[in-house]
Design a protein around this motif. Structure first.
Motif, mmCIF file in Angstrom:
data_model
loop_
_atom_site.group_PDB
_atom_site.id
_atom_site.type_symbol
_atom_site.label_atom_id
_atom_site.label_comp_id
_atom_site.label_asym_id
_atom_site.label_seq_id
_atom_site.Cartn_x
_atom_site.Cartn_y
_atom_site.Cartn_z
ATOM 1 N N THR A 309 0.810 -1.216 0.000
ATOM 2 C CA THR A 309 0.000 0.000 0.000
ATOM 3 C C THR A 309 0.847 1.270 0.000
ATOM 4 O O THR A 309 0.554 2.223 -0.728
ATOM 5 C CB THR A 309 -0.926 0.023 1.227
ATOM 6 O OG1 THR A 309 -1.422 -1.289 1.437
ATOM 7 C CG2 THR A 309 -2.064 0.974 1.023
ATOM 8 N N HIS A 339 -7.989 1.261 3.544
ATOM 9 C CA HIS A 339 -6.975 2.032 2.822
ATOM 10 C C HIS A 339 -7.159 3.516 3.105
ATOM 11 O O HIS A 339 -6.201 4.233 3.334
ATOM 12 C CB HIS A 339 -7.102 1.812 1.310
ATOM 13 C CG HIS A 339 -6.488 0.529 0.842
ATOM 14 N ND1 HIS A 339 -5.326 0.030 1.335
ATOM 15 C CD2 HIS A 339 -6.886 -0.351 -0.102
ATOM 16 C CE1 HIS A 339 -5.023 -1.103 0.719
ATOM 17 N NE2 HIS A 339 -5.972 -1.358 -0.161
ATOM 18 N N ASP A 403 -6.028 -2.657 -6.459
ATOM 19 C CA ASP A 403 -5.549 -3.556 -5.411
ATOM 20 C C ASP A 403 -6.209 -4.917 -5.555
ATOM 21 O O ASP A 403 -7.367 -5.007 -5.929
ATOM 22 C CB ASP A 403 -5.879 -2.954 -4.039
ATOM 23 C CG ASP A 403 -5.103 -3.642 -2.917
ATOM 24 O OD1 ASP A 403 -4.167 -4.415 -3.213
ATOM 25 O OD2 ASP A 403 -5.434 -3.400 -1.747
ATOM 26 N N GLU A 404 -5.469 -5.963 -5.244
ATOM 27 C CA GLU A 404 -5.988 -7.324 -5.264
ATOM 28 C C GLU A 404 -6.637 -7.627 -6.611
ATOM 29 O O GLU A 404 -7.796 -7.993 -6.710
ATOM 30 C CB GLU A 404 -7.007 -7.538 -4.131
ATOM 31 C CG GLU A 404 -6.527 -7.107 -2.771
ATOM 32 C CD GLU A 404 -5.343 -7.928 -2.255
ATOM 33 O OE1 GLU A 404 -4.980 -8.932 -2.888
ATOM 34 O OE2 GLU A 404 -4.793 -7.536 -1.225
ATOM 35 N N GLY A 556 -6.420 -8.627 2.656
ATOM 36 C CA GLY A 556 -5.861 -7.313 2.939
ATOM 37 C C GLY A 556 -6.151 -6.601 4.249
ATOM 38 O O GLY A 556 -5.594 -5.552 4.487
HETATM 39 MG MG MG Z 1 -2.996 -4.919 0.821
#
Ligand code: MG
Ligand code: ADP
Length: 702
Positions: A309, A339, A403-404, A556
């Protein structure tokens, strides 16, 4: 435009006889296709492939049929014996015989009228099912098939067995698949003739036919040419579509993003730690890409907890320095909020204006955010799929982080591309993807890897414990809580009518309530978004010490001071998933542990999985092991345990086809970039059949 030849396969699944809305929902659960937000289509059923077969050719006669064997018997019906009136616990029995002996066909809660019609006295019928012997007397309880001897050819000699889900009858599913199969039109061949011959591949249609109507048990094996043909088709479709997307992305030139380091330096100064060597390297690679006039397409791959991140944040800082906006997309609401919570204080420190946008931001707040994205007063936005929606416009989106990634498809990647000014893309994944899979999922992306964990991390101690020792575990957890530790307690998702009695998260929460009381929270998928956030927040802030959760926290979630994770029914999870879950702890400087609670007896594969996990924390090793073990064992859930992103191809069987498909795709597009030739037209059909509609749309009309 899609050729009308394919229309019957693209009709909704409910257009099939016997499939109403309710059955459709059940069928959706066994479809290997990732439906996203579209409805299931008839054609999706083609790729629901059998995981095994039942061989009904064994006809030993009643006397010769072994206990437990699946046999087909040709018998003459002698008499029906309904249960006495009012006593439903006695089964309905039908007595029948062949030359070798007599058998009782047994039915519980039977419909007399149906049985009388299916097995009239004096008639010859074929029954097929599992043989049971009790006190020397043979019986068959609820035969799988009952057909009149005169209609013997309706009994499949080798019957495919499909993945099941609670409430969906095998018959209904089979019938639906059969109809889908009938809708496959004659198709032109899209594979090279010499190549076909060399591999002894059947045609697409014949391959489907052989898998769904096997004549031999070996017909349905993944190693067999029928399955291999479809796997190759799928690889080819995916490589073609990736290549088309890439060509399109490259056609849009990027622009250099050059900064003066003022924001990046301030973000760095705000970090309570210094970057690891591999974070520095990855960041340098990304910043170098940004400076180039070409568009960046880079994958940032790093095991759970490796600190992706912050790398993304620093890169977004550079994009803002260069006068643009940046977006970070997370696959779930929880992750987007997390996040936001971690990034917001750092970003503010650096004078950045940031916002969050998910499906939950509504009303005035939402319209304000939208307005500020459009006029450029927001520098960085963090959100979910909501960021792809029509109403969202940016003043100058130059950098997008996803992300992911494995949860997002090519479709979303294009959607975000369309929002921006040819934005540079950084895709992050915590799933350690073996090399072969990077190729399948991402094509030729550049890759940066985080190979080390932040300093000071302690190894996670992983232990396995049988469920019988639960009481002991609870006592230890109580001590741990008294000692100020935080615990995740993971329960598997439970299907409603599952046979085995499993603890759901809610049940476990109730049962532990007397022990932990107010110190315990609960989070699962069916809770409302705000409730989930609240449970996560309370755990993060230390108001609760034990968080009972389903796998919603798999991806996450970051609570650095959580030090223990208990995974209940660990034997039901796949390796990769266990590794992801375990990665929720071991994120701070304190030693952590992972307790894999299992139910005896353990199957071989499950045993192996748990021991792999005990032996290593190396995500790459685990991913390789996972691929080896898949296919042998069952993974949690009702879907076939195929390779992520694929419906029929299975990397553990078909990896050898992948590189060929990639080369094939390159060759095809170098000769016929817009798929205009005769073979090109056939390949368009292939793309549609495997759901690559987006890719076809990238082709110039023609
Ligand atoms: Mg992550
Ligand atoms: P992931 O790669 O799994 O997404 P995160 O980005 O969530 O990992 O980072 C995991 C944790 O490690 C976070 O709490 C983050 O603040 C912390 N972290 C990241 N980089 C470092 C570092 N260089 N030193 C110490 N802690 C770090």
């Amino acid at each position: 435009m899609r050729p009308s030849l394919l229309d019957p396969l693209f009709a909704p699944i409910t257009s099939l006889a016997g499939v109403g809305p309710k059955v459709a929902t059940l069928i959706e659960r066994v479809l290997p296709a990732d439906l996203g937000d579209r409805d299931a289509r008839a054609g999706d059923l083609l790729f629901v492939l059998p995981h095994s077969v039942i061989d009904r050719r064994n006809r030993p006669g009643i006397a010769g049929a072994a206990e437990g064997a699946i046999v087909t018997l040709e018998v003459r019906i002698d008499r029906h014996q309904p249960p006495p009136r009012g006593n439903r616990s006695v089964p309905y029995r039908v007595y029948a015989h062949d030359d070798t002996g007599e058998i009782a066909l047994t039915f519980f809660h039977a419909h007399a009228a149906y049985l009388e019609k299916a097995m009239p006295e004096g008639e010859h019928v074929l029954v097929s099912g599992r043989m049971e012997w009790f006190n020397g007397r043979p019986s068959m309880v609820h035969p799988d098939h009952i057909v009149l001897a005169s209609e013997a050819d309706t009994l499949p000699p080798v019957e495919p067995v499909y993945p099941m889900t609670a409430g969906l009858s095998a018959k209904v599913l089979r019938r639906a698949i059969g109809q889908a199969l009938e809708r496959v039109p004659p198709l032109p061949e899209w594979l090279d003739t010499a190549f076909l011959r060399r591999n002894t591949f059947p045609t697409f249609g014949d391959a489907l036919g052989r898998l769904h109507n096997p004549e031999n048990p070996t017909d349905t094996m993944p190693e067999n040419s029928a399955w291999r043909r479809l796997a190759y088709d799928e690889f080819l479709a995916s490589q073609l579509s990736l290549a088309l997307v890439r060509a399109r992305v490259r056609r849009l030139a990027g622009r250099p993003l050059v900064g003066d380091d003022r924001i990046v330096a301030r973000l760095r100064a705000a970090l309570p730690y210094s970057l690891t060597g591999s974070q520095e390297t990855a960041l340098a690679e990304i910043l170098a890409d940004l400076t180039e006039p070409d568009r960046m397409l880079r994958l940032l791959q790093g095991d759970v907890g490796s600190g992706k991140t912050v790398v993304a944040l620093l890169a977004m800082g550079r994009a803002v320095e260069a006068g643009g906006q940046a977006a970070l997309m997370a696959p779930t609401e929880i992750l987007a909020r997390q996040h936001f919570a971690t990034i917001a204080p750092l970003a503010e420190h650096a004078g950045l204006r940031i916002a969050i946008l998910t499906g939950r931001e509504k009303g005035r707040e939402r319209s304000e955010t939208l307005a500020r994205l459009a006029d450029g007063t927001i520098d960085i936005v963090i959100g979910t799929h909501a960021l792809f929606q029509e109403a969202v416009t940016f003043k100058r989106l130059v950098f997008a982080v996803v992300d992911e990634q494995h949860r997002f498809g090519v479709h979303q990647r294009l959607a975000i591309t369309a929002k921006g000014d040819a934005p540079d893309m950084l895709v992050m994944t915590a799933t350690p993807i073996p090399r072969t899979l990077v190729l399948t999922a991402f094509g030729d992306m550049d890759v940066s890897k985080l190979t080390e964990k932040p300093a000071g991390r302690q190894p996670i101690r992983t232990v396995t414990l049988p469920l019988e020792r639960l009481d002991e575990l609870i006592r230890r957890m109580k001590d741990a809580v008294a000692d100020g530790q935080k615990i995740y307690w993971i329960c598997p998702l439970v299907e409603e009518s599952e046979e085995v009695k499993l603890m759901s998260a809610e049940d476990r929460f109730a049962s532990l309530k007397p022990v932990f009381g107010q110190r315990m929270g609960l989070v699962h998928g069916r809770m409302k978004g705000a409730e989930k956030d609240e449970a996560m927040r309370a755990f993060k802030d230390g108001e609760t010490s034990v968080l009972i959760a389903t796998t919603v926290i798999e991806v996450g979630v970051d609570v650095p001071d959580a030090t223990i994770i208990v995974i209940e029914h660990a034997e039901r999870f796949g390796l990769a998933q266990l590794h992801q879950l375990r990665g929720r702890v071991g994120r701070g400087s304190k030693p952590s542990s992972c307790v894999l609670l299992y139910k005896d007896p353990l199957g071989e594969t499950a045993k192996r999985r748990l021991s792999v996990l005990r032996e290593t924390e190396d995500g790459f090793l685990i991913a390789e092991e996972d691929l080896k073990l898949r296919g042998e064992g069952e993974l949690l859930g009702t879907r076939q345990s195929g390779t992520p992103g694929f419906q029929v191809a299975r990397i553990e069987f078909h990896a050898d086809l992948l590189e060929t498909a990639r080369d094939d795709a390159r060759l095809i597009l170098s000769r016929d970039p817009d798929l205009q030739s005769e073979r090109g037209q056939a390949l368009r059909l292939l793309l549609y059949l495997f759901g690559k509609d987006d890719a076809v749309r990238l082709l110039r009309a023609g």
